[in-house]
Write a protein that holds these residues in place. Structure first.
Motif, mmCIF file in Angstrom:
data_model
loop_
_atom_site.group_PDB
_atom_site.id
_atom_site.type_symbol
_atom_site.label_atom_id
_atom_site.label_comp_id
_atom_site.label_asym_id
_atom_site.label_seq_id
_atom_site.Cartn_x
_atom_site.Cartn_y
_atom_site.Cartn_z
ATOM 1 N N LYS A 5 0.951 -1.197 0.091
ATOM 2 C CA LYS A 5 -0.159 0.029 0.084
ATOM 3 C C LYS A 5 0.899 1.444 0.017
ATOM 4 O O LYS A 5 0.606 1.872 -0.905
ATOM 5 N N ILE A 236 -7.325 9.972 -7.956
ATOM 6 C CA ILE A 236 -7.793 8.454 -6.999
ATOM 7 C C ILE A 236 -8.926 7.911 -7.260
ATOM 8 O O ILE A 236 -9.071 6.792 -7.481
ATOM 9 N N LYS A 240 -9.893 4.229 -9.093
ATOM 10 C CA LYS A 240 -10.826 3.282 -8.593
ATOM 11 C C LYS A 240 -11.831 2.905 -9.824
ATOM 12 O O LYS A 240 -12.106 1.597 -9.592
ATOM 13 N N ASN A 251 -4.438 -3.123 -6.660
ATOM 14 C CA ASN A 251 -3.632 -2.234 -5.707
ATOM 15 C C ASN A 251 -2.949 -1.066 -6.618
ATOM 16 O O ASN A 251 -2.250 -0.340 -6.098
ATOM 17 N N LYS A 253 -2.064 2.372 -7.729
ATOM 18 C CA LYS A 253 -1.976 3.464 -7.132
ATOM 19 C C LYS A 253 -1.188 4.765 -7.635
ATOM 20 O O LYS A 253 -0.533 4.541 -8.659
ATOM 21 N N THR A 278 -6.525 4.501 0.321
ATOM 22 C CA THR A 278 -5.669 4.202 -0.577
ATOM 23 C C THR A 278 -4.007 4.338 -0.404
ATOM 24 O O THR A 278 -3.557 4.786 0.492
#
Length: 415
Positions: A5, A236, A240, A251, A253, A278
């Protein structure tokens, strides 16, 4: 292979500060936050200081063993292309696919037509959950996105497949870099860029878009903080939705490149990654090399004289050193101290002029940016520079760890 993460890209031009860098991550772990260290170095940096990719892997492995780190860690072939990737494949498990050179160059017409056909269901009003604005999608807009970004996605796909053919698709992490260009990508452009990456079967786990404002190396963000915050949150949300729409890795990002010392951005980024649960990848690039120079200046003696010599030599080669980095530095030459001035400086004066403490009256952001791109000069000093790093290891390492932990890790991950 899955990237965790929170991850932290740590550049080390001269491969001496692996342990000092890792200590910053260990400090975070002791405070309850797990961050994956990612040692990164580009082909340009290797060529400049005459090192090989395997040396970065050796540095990372040695630091991990010396400090007993049991968490995951990565070695990043930074800003890689098809022309340069082969030398990195054996030693790297993270690849930053640099497609900036292809942005703005049109793909073949047949590819553009096929892209538009695949996206026709989005023509009309596009709604991204969480974003108030409705995006109006037309055939002309899709063609415009394709003209700007499709060739870059195609070339990224070729590079990704080349790496996967050698390493196996599950044995590396891919990042797509689009940051070193002049114009930022809008959220809706990012949405369709991500669709093109999926079309080209790139399982990207991080993406580095270009944001509004200047991301000059080694100094704080210059731009509209409110606009950046809006873009970052919308990106972000776009990611998603793109994960759902296009089957990209769950995952996936954002990555912030030229992230070194963007102190004013850390609070909004920290708030937003918590709000949306996130992750984020931050690259600190050449900050470590500057902390080496600060430590050597503070050490005094021949180490201080070496730092002065490096700066004075760099000043005389201003265009040679600065032009290759024109997109990511903005040095006001008239604000740089003269060679004669620097010759008279104490170690504290040199260190305080270079250290990124914006409240200190000696701090000079032009001096800092100039030295950021002057690592080539230090590399040319060869054994003298490396000998100084070894002799004054403790004071240099203390600066490296403090910089990464206090100025980057704390405000971004632990605020």
């Amino acid at each position: 292979m899955e990237l965790e993460k929170f991850s932290f890209g740590m550049g080390d031009r001269f491969a001496h500060q692996g342990e000092a860098q890792l200590k910053a991550v260990i400090n975070a772990k002791e405070q309850g936050v797990s961050i994956t260290p990612v040692w990164n170095k580009s082909n340009r940096e290797h060529k400049t200081v005459k090192t090989e990719p395997g040396e970065l892997r050796a540095e990372a492995d040695a630091a991990v063993q010396a400090l007993g780190w049991t968490g995951p860690y990565r070695v990043d072939a930074d800003h890689i292309t098809l022309a340069t990737v082969d030398g990195f494949i054996a030693s790297s498990d993270f690849f930053t696919l640099d497609v900036a050179d292809y942005i703005g160059k049109p793909a073949p017409e047949s590819e553009i037509e096929a892209f538009v056909a695949r996206r026709k269901k989005y023509i009309g009003s596009l709604s991204i959950p969480g974003i108030y604005e409705q995006f109006e999608i037309t055939v002309e807009m899709l063609r415009d996105v394709a003209n700007k970004f499709l060739l870059a996605a195609i070339e990224a796909g070729k590079l990704y497949k080349h790496i996967a053919a050698v390493k196996g698709e599950d044995n590396f992490i891919a990042e797509v870099s689009m940051d070193e260009v002049n114009d930022p990508q809008t959220p809706v452009e990012l949405f369709f860029v991500l669709s093109a990456l999926a079309d080209n079967e790139i399982k990207a786990q991080t993406i580095a878009p270009k944001f509004t404002g200047r991301f000059n190396k080694g100094v704080d963000y210059v731009g509209n903080l409110e606009q950046f915050t809006k873009e970052f949150e919308e990106d972000i949300l776009v990611i998603k939705q793109a994960i759902i729409e296009f089957g990209l890795p769950e995952n996936l990002k954002l990555s912030v490149h030229s992230g070194s010392d963007k102190f004013s951005l850390y609070a909004p980024i920290s708030k937003l990654i918590k709000k949306h649960n996130t992750g984020v990848h931050l690259k600190t690039a050449g900050t470590t090399w500057l902390e080496e120079m600060i430590g050597l200046a503070e050490a005094g003696n021949e180490a201080l004289e070496l730092t002065k010599e490096i700066y004075i030599d760099a000043l005389g080669r201003f265009d040679e050193l600065c032009v290759p980095y024109a997109a990511v530095i903005n040095v006001n030459k008239s604000s740089l101290p003269t060679a004669e001035e620097v010759k008279s400086w104490t170690g504290d004066k040199f260190a305080n002029t270079l250290r990124h403490n914006q409240q200190h009256p000696d701090f000079n952001p032009d001096f800092r940016q100039m030295l950021h791109v002057a690592y080539k000069v230090a590399g040319e000093k060869g054994d003298r520079y490396y000998a100084a790093l070894k002799k004054y290891k403790d004071i240099v390492a203390a600066n490296v760890t403090e910089n990464l932990y206090e100025r980057h890790v704390l405000p971004l991950f632990l605020s």
